[in-house]
Enzyme design. Structure first.
Site, PDB file in Angstrom:
ATOM      1  CB  CYS A  85      -0.891   0.001   1.236  1.00 16.94           C
ATOM      2  SG  CYS A  85       0.053   0.216   2.735  1.00 16.94           S
ATOM      3  CD  GLU A 137      -3.450   1.618  12.101  1.00  7.93           C
ATOM      4  OE1 GLU A 137      -3.071   0.863  11.196  1.00  7.93           O
ATOM      5  OE2 GLU A 137      -4.605   2.109  12.134  1.00  7.93           O
ATOM      6  CB  THR A 191      -5.675   1.948   8.705  1.00  9.12           C
ATOM      7  OG1 THR A 191      -4.570   1.160   9.106  1.00  9.12           O
ATOM      8  CG2 THR A 191      -5.475   3.387   9.097  1.00  9.12           C
ATOM      9  CB  CYS A 228      -6.496   2.539   5.008  1.00 10.32           C
ATOM     10  SG  CYS A 228      -5.644   2.734   3.475  1.00 10.32           S
ATOM     11  CB  SER A 233      -3.142  -6.768  11.277  1.00  5.20           C
ATOM     12  OG  SER A 233      -4.465  -6.359  11.281  1.00  5.20           O
ATOM     13  CG  ASN A 234      -2.751  -5.740   5.382  1.00  3.86           C
ATOM     14  OD1 ASN A 234      -2.910  -6.138   4.247  1.00  3.86           O
ATOM     15  ND2 ASN A 234      -1.549  -5.500   5.887  1.00  3.86           N
ATOM     16  CB  SER A 287       3.313  -5.676   4.735  1.00  3.21           C
ATOM     17  OG  SER A 287       2.494  -6.740   5.171  1.00  3.21           O
TER      18      SER A 287
END
Ligand code: F3S
Length: 674
Positions: A12, A126, A162, A190, A219-220, A262
């Protein structure tokens, strides 16, 4: 086998920015220790590469004494930054601008008495970092902990980690609002995350197998796995190509691939290449997938030109989706030259915009773009084309300046010197503003930034073409004419000596003597301006485009008729038309007159002509002479009368014929040519 790759797969914007920061630090601080506060991203392969370049990850500032500290995209609490500053570290804050914005919201609302609630994972760096901007007093609501009783709080401010899912955030905020009416909600998920999740969901729902590439601790990436599993039971989470059980993939006809924020592009490429080579025999399909991921990984660098659709627009800026991890922003000054423009009036949501990347981060996490610079670039290219091709372009005069005019030719504005406007001189150039013009670029010098536009050159060309065409038409017309040909035309001009008749593309001339067989004192006695007449061509001068015409030649010469019907000694009734001292003129037939000399009026001596005849009298005369050559006729009343018998006195000569007398002797200059 078909492979569908998510366009949103891979780094990202925030992660890209953080990795870039580390790479720059490696370059700029050659003999200095470089640390990242926590792993720069949740991807072991990338971390390994950075370690090989000497970048170490630390968990606490106390672990080291000096050096460069890069704060990762997740961000940290305010206290940590202040502490690092105090300790004299060289800090590079690579916190994602989106995350920074959440930190600021939390700080500001906390200061204003709001209870901060962060919806997210309490252990995620975060979330810990955001909490650090409100004295770690925030309530954190994650998937594992329920919404507590919130009635005791006067006002609540909710923000989101996010990378959490939209559904979860909506559920939690609903519960919060059910309990407390004084709630401000900032949906800070996000956009890149939202899009990635949405795309993963869409792909997962139409494939047999889904591969999610990304760190096991990311996490994402984990969220993507959860979403994908909902729609595709054969979802595999892998970190790299090594984790793929390629044999078990054979049974799937359609495989989808998505990747966390990532995950570097090279890892995704490796996965795709492995799948392509091992599972796809079809070259066409291989090519298609290859093209598709090349498109996905297209570079977004400063100077690249990108296209996107407008997401929202305010008076001074607009936001566009450029298919990147971050949306683009265009400020008014980068969109239009006229700063009085209100962008909401000239741009609509969904409009497609082409723009150049000025900066991958404008400071708030948006990609800074300029449409105007693309327009200018295109305009310059178009100017070169117009100039080289000598193309005519249309435009509008928008203002007058010293020495000339500024013309808007659609893609740019150009200068037209006053002398290039027209052949005619214009005293006040301001009167031309608003006028539509067309012209050519007659001078272009990139180095001197000089562009000269000219309308006059077009007018000159047009005039030349018009003249050539006119000449051609005249030539064709005159070539089509023959002597003795009858033509029809309008009387264009009447002059003393004749008239001009407009016939086709030329004017023919009729001399006054060719207007009528009769006597004409002035052409206006015979024709009127604008009247349509017929005439006959009597002469053609092709070199000078001159045509002589005659109207009178359309009818037979009255002299011919006269000669057919009359001879010398014929007696004829005539009408007196004119009286002169030496005699009177009488009409025999229309346009044929003869002269009755005073001596031929009577046998008696006549002192004055009008003692015997008057204009309008009808008298009988005898034709006593016809001058064929000069078309003159002598008449005599006397000869038509019976002779007077007179007693002749002896030896007195009453009349003696002089055989040498001529008509001139008799009529003086009367029959001489005019
Ligand atoms: Fe930032 Fe969004 Fe990435 S918040 S770090 S751009 S997922």
């Amino acid at each position: 086998m078909e492979i569908i790759l998510a366009k949103s797969a891979g780094y990202c914007f925030g992660v890209n920015n953080a990795i870039d920061s580390v790479e720059k630090a490696i370059k700029n601080f050659k003999n200095t220790n470089i640390y990242t506060l926590g792993p720069i991203i949740h991807n072991p392969q990338v971390i390994k590469k950075l370690v090989s370049k000497g970048v170490k990850s630390i968990n606490d500032l106390t672990e080291v004494n000096e050096g460069v500290v890069v704060i990762r995209s997740h961000g940290v609490g305010e206290k940590i930054i202040r502490e690092a500053e105090k300790l004299g570290f060289n800090i590079i804050n690579a916190t994602c601008p989106y995350v920074k914005s959440i930190q600021q919201k939390a700080k500001e609302h906390y200061k204003n008495g709001y209870q901060i609630i962060i919806v997210g994972n309490e252990n995620h760096p975060e979330v810990i970092g955001i909490n650090g901007w409100c004295d770690s007093e925030a309530l954190i609501i994650g998937e594992k902990n329920k919404v507590p009783n919130l009635k005791k709080y006067d006002k609540i401010c909710v923000v989101a980690q996010t990378t959490i899912t939209e559904d979860f955030f909506n559920d939690v905020t609903k519960e919060i609002k059910d309990q407390n009416s004084n709630v401000i909600v900032f949906n800070t998920i996000c956009n890149a995350t939202r899009e990635r999740q949405e795309e993963t969901k869409n792909i997962a729902s139409k494939v047999n197998c889904m591969i999610i590439v990304g760190g096991y601790h990311s996490s994402n990436t984990q969220k993507l796995v959860i979403i994908s599993k909902k729609y595709c039971k054969n979802t595999f989470h892998i970190e790299s190509k090594k984790d793929i059980d390629i044999d078990s993939m054979n049974k799937f006809k359609k495989i989808g691939i998505s990747a966390g924020a990532s995950t570097p592009n090279w890892i995704i490429k490796e996965v795709i290449q492995l799948m392509e080579n091992q599972l796809n025999d079809n070259e066409e399909e291989q090519k298609e997938v290859h093209e598709s991921y090349e498109e996905t990984f297209k570079s977004f660098r400063r100077g690249n030109i990108v296209k996107g659709k407008v997401l929202s627009v305010t008076e001074n800026e607009l936001f566009i989706n450029i298919g990147y991890k971050s949306d683009g922003i265009i400020e008014k000054k980068e969109y239009t030259k006229d700063l009085n423009d209100d962008l909401t009036k000239i741009v609509k949501v969904e409009d497609e915009v082409e723009a150049i990347i000025l900066d991958l981060n404008d400071g708030s996490g948006y990609v800074k773009l300029s449409k105007l610079r693309v327009d200018n670039k295109k305009a310059m290219q178009e100017i070169v084309n117009v100039f080289n091709e000598k193309r005519t372009v249309e435009g509008k005069i928008i203002k007058s300046v010293k020495g000339g005019l500024i013309v808007d030719i659609g893609f740019t504005e150009v200068f037209m010197p006053a002398s290039q406007y027209h052949f005619k001189f214009v005293k006040d150039l301001n009167t031309l503003v608003g006028e539509e013009v067309k012209g050519k670029i007659i001078e272009y010098d990139k180095k001197k930034n000089k562009i000269i536009f000219s309308q006059k050159i077009i007018l000159e060309e047009e005039e030349k073409n018009r003249r050539e065409q006119e000449l051609k038409t005249k030539k064709e017309f005159i070539d089509s004419l023959d002597v003795n040909q009858n033509v029809t035309g309008k009387i264009k001009t009447i002059m003393k000596y004749g008239v001009f008749i407009e016939i086709g593309s030329l004017d023919g001339f009729v001399h006054i003597s060719d207007l009528s067989w009769g006597k004409v004192k002035h052409p206006s006695e015979v024709v009127k301006e604008g009247e349509t007449v017929e005439a006959v061509v009597t002469n053609i001068d092709k070199d000078n485009f001159k045509i002589k015409l005659s109207i009178k030649d359309l009818t037979e010469d009255p002299w011919t008729n006269f000669r057919k019907d009359f001879s010398v000694n014929d007696e004829v009734d005539v009408e007196i038309t004119n009286i002169l001292p030496f005699g009177g003129f009488a009409q025999i037939i229309p346009h044929v007159e003869g002269l009755i000399h005073i001596s031929e009026l009577s046998h008696e001596k006549v002192n004055k002509v009008d003692d015997v005849i008057k204009v309008g009298d009808s008298v009988k005369v005898k034709i006593i002479g016809i001058d064929e050559e000069n078309k003159k006729i002598s008449l005599s009343i006397k000869e038509s009368l019976p002779p007077i018998v007179k007693e002749i006195e002896e030896n007195i000569t009453v009349y003696k014929e002089d055989v040498n007398n001529t008509l001139g002797d008799l009529f003086g200059d009367l029959f001489k040519d005019d």
